[in-house]
Design a protein around this motif. Structure first.
Motif: not given
Length: 317
Positions: A11-21, A40-44, A47-51
């Motif tokens: 259910s997670i959008d691909l944009a965030r999954l691509r960042r995680f990958v 870097r702050q946006s990427l971190s 990841v925090i939101e994803l977790e």
């Protein structure tokens, strides 16, 4: 053993999954952020939101260098599959590029007029025009480098369709101050005392003409080739009593399709409204036979008014 359900990532959008990958493959936040062209702050933060959304840690907290957790490794495999499946679906949904046609031509042939007509009639179907060495004209067709080719005869016509188009005038090329340059037409007898440079290899015609310019003599080539490699220090004159060469349009037998038929029709001068030359047009319908013209009786010629007038009498107004 973790009870993490990796399908929660569906259910997670691909944009965030691509960042995680990106982070999981680099195992370095700064490099991943640079590759993604984000901070870097946006990427971190992503990841925090994803977790939080997945309810598990995907990177080992405080690890240096960055390390994936067991759940993070499982998520990486699943995320790659999700991204790959989505990209494949997008490719399948994307409309395919319009069919195109590749037309080759040997030296001395100009295809501008046919390319112009093609562009006017079929603007949605790209036409690629490819120059082909004469020595490779047959191979270019059989190897599929071009769909059709303007060739110079003779050519091995086995497994090829050919349409003869026009004959080429052979010319003798001599130095500008050569005595033969004074003639309007040169006969084979006129060339008897000349040193003849072999012009049979059309692909090397420029070198042959340069040789004539340097050491004299003459060479015989099609007029189109003499024009193609025109030099100010040389002139060419038509030769009488000599065999002509021919230009033809050729394409592989069995490779007929609507675009090939359309191009052949253009070269043959078929009009845009011709039923045979229309791509994706409705099948031509046979026109109903015209009914036979009825034979009608001639109307009697109307009697002239004033019949019985005297010969010199004037008509009243």
């Amino acid at each position: 053993m973790s009870d993490f359900d990796v399908t929660a990532a569906d259910s997670i959008d691909l944009a965030r999954l691509r960042r995680f990958v990106a982070v999981a493959e680099e195992l370095h936040f700064a490099r991943a952020a640079k590759g993604l062209r984000i901070s870097r702050q946006s990427l971190s933060a992503t990841v925090i939101e994803l977790e939080k959304e997945l309810g598990t840690r995907v990177f080992v907290p405080g690890a240096s260098p960055t390390q994936l957790t067991e759940d993070g490794a499982a998520l990486l495999t699943h995320a790659r599959d999700l991204i790959s499946a989505r990209e494949q679906a997008e490719r399948e949904q994307k409309p395919s590029a319009p069919a195109s046609l590749r037309v080759g031509f040997v030296p001395g042939v100009t295809v501008t007029k046919w390319a112009r007509v093609w562009g006017e009639r079929l603007p949605d179907h790209p036409l690629e025009v490819v120059g082909i060495a004469q020595a490779e004209q047959a191979d270019a067709l059989r190897e599929g480098r071009v769909d059709l080719c303007f060739v110079r005869l003779p050519i091995d016509t086995a497994a090829l369709h050919t349409i003869a188009l026009w004959r080429e005038t052979p010319v003798a090329v001599v130095q500008k101050d050569d005595a033969l340059s004074l003639l309007d037409t040169i006969s084979p007898a006129d060339l008897a005392d000349e040193r003849i440079q072999d012009g049979a290899e059309i692909d090397k015609a420029a070198d042959t003409l340069a040789l004539v310019a340097a050491v004299g003599g003459a060479t015989v080539v099609p007029q189109s080739i003499a024009r193609l490699h025109h030099r100010r220090d040389l002139v060419y004159r038509p030769i009488s009593d000599t065999e002509f060469t021919e230009i033809a349009l050729a394409w592989p037998a069995g490779a007929d399709n609507a675009l090939i038929e359309e191009f052949v029709g253009i070269v043959r001068g078929r009009s845009a409204n011709s039923s045979r030359g229309a791509v994706a047009a409705e099948p031509a319908r046979r026109a109903p036979a015209k009914p036979a013209r009825k034979q009608t009786a001639r109307k009697p010629v109307a009697k002239q008014q004033g019949r019985g007038r005297k010969p010199n009498a004037r008509r009243g107004r």
